[in-house]
Design a protein around this motif. Structure first.
Motif, PDB file in Angstrom:
ATOM      1  N   HIS A 129       0.688  -1.255   0.205  1.00 38.49           N
ATOM      2  CA  HIS A 129      -0.088  -0.147  -0.012  1.00 38.49           C
ATOM      3  C   HIS A 129       0.899   1.374  -0.070  1.00 38.49           C
ATOM      4  O   HIS A 129       0.474   2.192  -0.735  1.00 38.49           O
ATOM      5  CB  HIS A 129      -0.902  -0.136   1.257  1.00 38.49           C
ATOM      6  CG  HIS A 129      -1.752   1.265   1.476  1.00 38.49           C
ATOM      7  ND1 HIS A 129      -3.097   1.056   0.920  1.00 38.49           N
ATOM      8  CD2 HIS A 129      -1.726   2.183   2.286  1.00 38.49           C
ATOM      9  CE1 HIS A 129      -3.666   2.195   1.188  1.00 38.49           C
ATOM     10  NE2 HIS A 129      -2.827   2.890   2.069  1.00 38.49           N
ATOM     11  N   HIS A 133       1.223   4.215  -2.675  1.00 38.97           N
ATOM     12  CA  HIS A 133       1.076   5.734  -2.644  1.00 38.97           C
ATOM     13  C   HIS A 133       2.434   6.441  -3.161  1.00 38.97           C
ATOM     14  O   HIS A 133       2.378   7.349  -3.530  1.00 38.97           O
ATOM     15  CB  HIS A 133       1.141   6.272  -1.004  1.00 38.97           C
ATOM     16  CG  HIS A 133      -0.232   6.204  -0.549  1.00 38.97           C
ATOM     17  ND1 HIS A 133      -1.284   7.102  -0.855  1.00 38.97           N
ATOM     18  CD2 HIS A 133      -0.688   5.400   0.609  1.00 38.97           C
ATOM     19  CE1 HIS A 133      -2.361   6.799  -0.073  1.00 38.97           C
ATOM     20  NE2 HIS A 133      -1.954   5.860   0.904  1.00 38.97           N
ATOM     21  N   ASP A 328      -7.144   6.982   0.003  1.00 41.52           N
ATOM     22  CA  ASP A 328      -6.791   5.464  -0.301  1.00 41.52           C
ATOM     23  C   ASP A 328      -7.664   5.482  -1.363  1.00 41.52           C
ATOM     24  O   ASP A 328      -8.920   5.734  -1.484  1.00 41.52           O
ATOM     25  CB  ASP A 328      -7.222   4.744   0.699  1.00 41.52           C
ATOM     26  CG  ASP A 328      -6.117   4.460   1.858  1.00 41.52           C
ATOM     27  OD1 ASP A 328      -4.924   5.078   1.329  1.00 41.52           O
ATOM     28  OD2 ASP A 328      -6.159   4.322   2.858  1.00 41.52           O
TER      29      ASP A 328
HETATM   30 ZN    ZN Z   1      -3.365   5.111   2.544  1.00 42.68          ZN
END
Ligand code: ZN
Ligand code: KG4
Length: 377
Positions: A129, A133, A328
């Motif tokens: 994750h 980003h 997100d």
């Molecule tokens: Zn995040």
């Protein structure tokens, strides 16, 4: 299947990808799916926030999150595939967030992705994750894509769960320059938001309230300001706001007073982030000239303005992706999958999701499976 060519160069040669990539995000409280074409252009995307489910509890409840991902993911994935006009069999790969994050959601998302991969004979990519980003800045359409945003660059990741400065040296190649020693910046916004009676998450509401406040009325501390390196700390600042509120007459805070507290707190966070980012930029002299800011707190205009100021002072270009790509989403997951696919970096169907999975353990391209055996809880 693409293969890695010349893995020793800082920008290895990338193989063309034979079709679109499906990305799935389920590591926290957003259920998201996206389809990108072989070049990385977004064909369809969707993000379903679980804010309504969690807000009565004042934060994310892992069990509720996992169940909500399970309930919503099948329809979301079908929806993006239909809108993208892509058949499952025509995909080049399926990428899903495999960590770090809440284990229930990670299991739901990655098992779902693996099911699609197995059913259609597709490669599977386990996406970190944080790497998603980090690589968002290279998304075509955002800037000039990978040619415009070449490695290395500096990432300031400021979200509800993470607060770190990272040297992004390549796909799979990261060096953490500093991190928070206690709360993440977004967590501090959420806790102070709660103190001011703003509900959860606190960040967006606190920013709105701060707009009518006087930031100079309360002089809150700036933890770590000027300290060597670029670690962060926010718990002392949060405690200072709590003590100030506790000294006020009991009962509901007058609106102006709440706005002044919000503005004072937000200014302190912006100053701290700007100072820490300055130190991080100085840690990469002549090596990097781009500062990327990502994560939910990057939506904050005072934070963006402070970072723009210090980036200019250090001769860095600041890149702050649009807010929907800072928070997100699955576009970043599909894009990280595409970047990995181009380098032939695929994962086995037995790749277990990892609640903890530090970026530094990924290993550079060509180093084998992603930090195999590392980053487990
Ligand atoms: Zn995040
Ligand atoms: O990146 P994100 O969507 O989720 C993760 O934490 O991974 O970030 C959410 C965090 C929350 O703590 C929220 O309060 C904060 O980002 N946030 C903001 C703003 N919008 C979201 N903080 C300050 N100002 C904002 N405008």
């Amino acid at each position: 299947m693409p293969t890695l060519v010349n893995s020793t160069a800082s920008e290895p040669i990338r193989s063309p990808v034979p079709g679109p990539v499906l990305g799935i995000e389920s590591s926290c409280d957003e259920t998201a799916a996206a389809v990108l074409d072989a070049e990385g252009l977004v064909l369809a995307e969707t993000v379903l926030s679980q804010q309504r489910e969690h807000s009565p509890f004042g934060g994310v409840v892992p069990e509720i999150a996992a169940r909500a991902h399970l309930a919503h993911l099948p329809a979301l994935v079908q929806d993006v595939m239909t809108r993208a006009g892509v058949e499952f069999g025509a995909l080049a790969a399926v990428a899903a967030t495999a960590g770090p994050g809440l284990i229930g959601g990670l299991i739901v998302g990655s098992q779902f992705a693996k099911g699609i991969a197995i059913a259609h004979g597709l490669p599977y990519i386990a996406v970190n994750h944080l790497e998603a980003h980090a690589l968002t800045a290279r998304l075509p359409g955002l800037t000039g894509g990978p040619d415009d945003v070449s490695f290395p660059y500096l990432l300031l990741l400021v979200s509800g769960g993470h607060c770190q400065c990272v040297a992004v040296e390549g796909v799979g190649s990261y060096r953490r320059l500093g991190t928070t020693v206690d709360d993440a910046a977004g967590e501090a916004f959420d806790k102070v938001g709660k103190l001011l009676g703003l509900g959860w998450p606190g960040g967006p509401a606190l920013e709105r309230l701060a707009a009518s406040g006087d930031a100079s009325r309360y002089a809150f501390p700036r933890p770590m300001l000027g300290r060597e390196g670029c670690d962060f700390s926010f718990s002392g600042l949060k405690t200072s706001v709590a003590q100030t509120v506790a000294r006020l007459p009991s009962g509901a805070l007058p609106v102006q007073q709440a706005a002044d507290l919000a503005a004072g707190f937000q200014a302190a966070v912006a100053d701290v982030l700007a100072d820490r980012a300055t130190h991080a930029m100085r840690m990469m002299p002549g090596i990097a000239s781009l500062l990327v800011v990502s994560g939910g707190v990057a939506a904050n205009q005072a934070v963006r303005a402070a970072l723009a100021r210090v980036a200019a002072a250090q001769g860095f270009r600041l890149l702050a992706p649009p807010i929907r790509l800072c928070t997100d989403n699955a576009v970043m997951v599909a894009w990280a999958g595409l970047e990995r696919l181009r380098l032939g970096l695929l994962d086995g169907i037995d790749f277990a999701p990892r609640p903890r999975w530090p970026l530094e353990t990924l290993g550079p391209p060509g180093a084998g499976p992603q930090g195999a055996g590392q980053g487990s809880p």
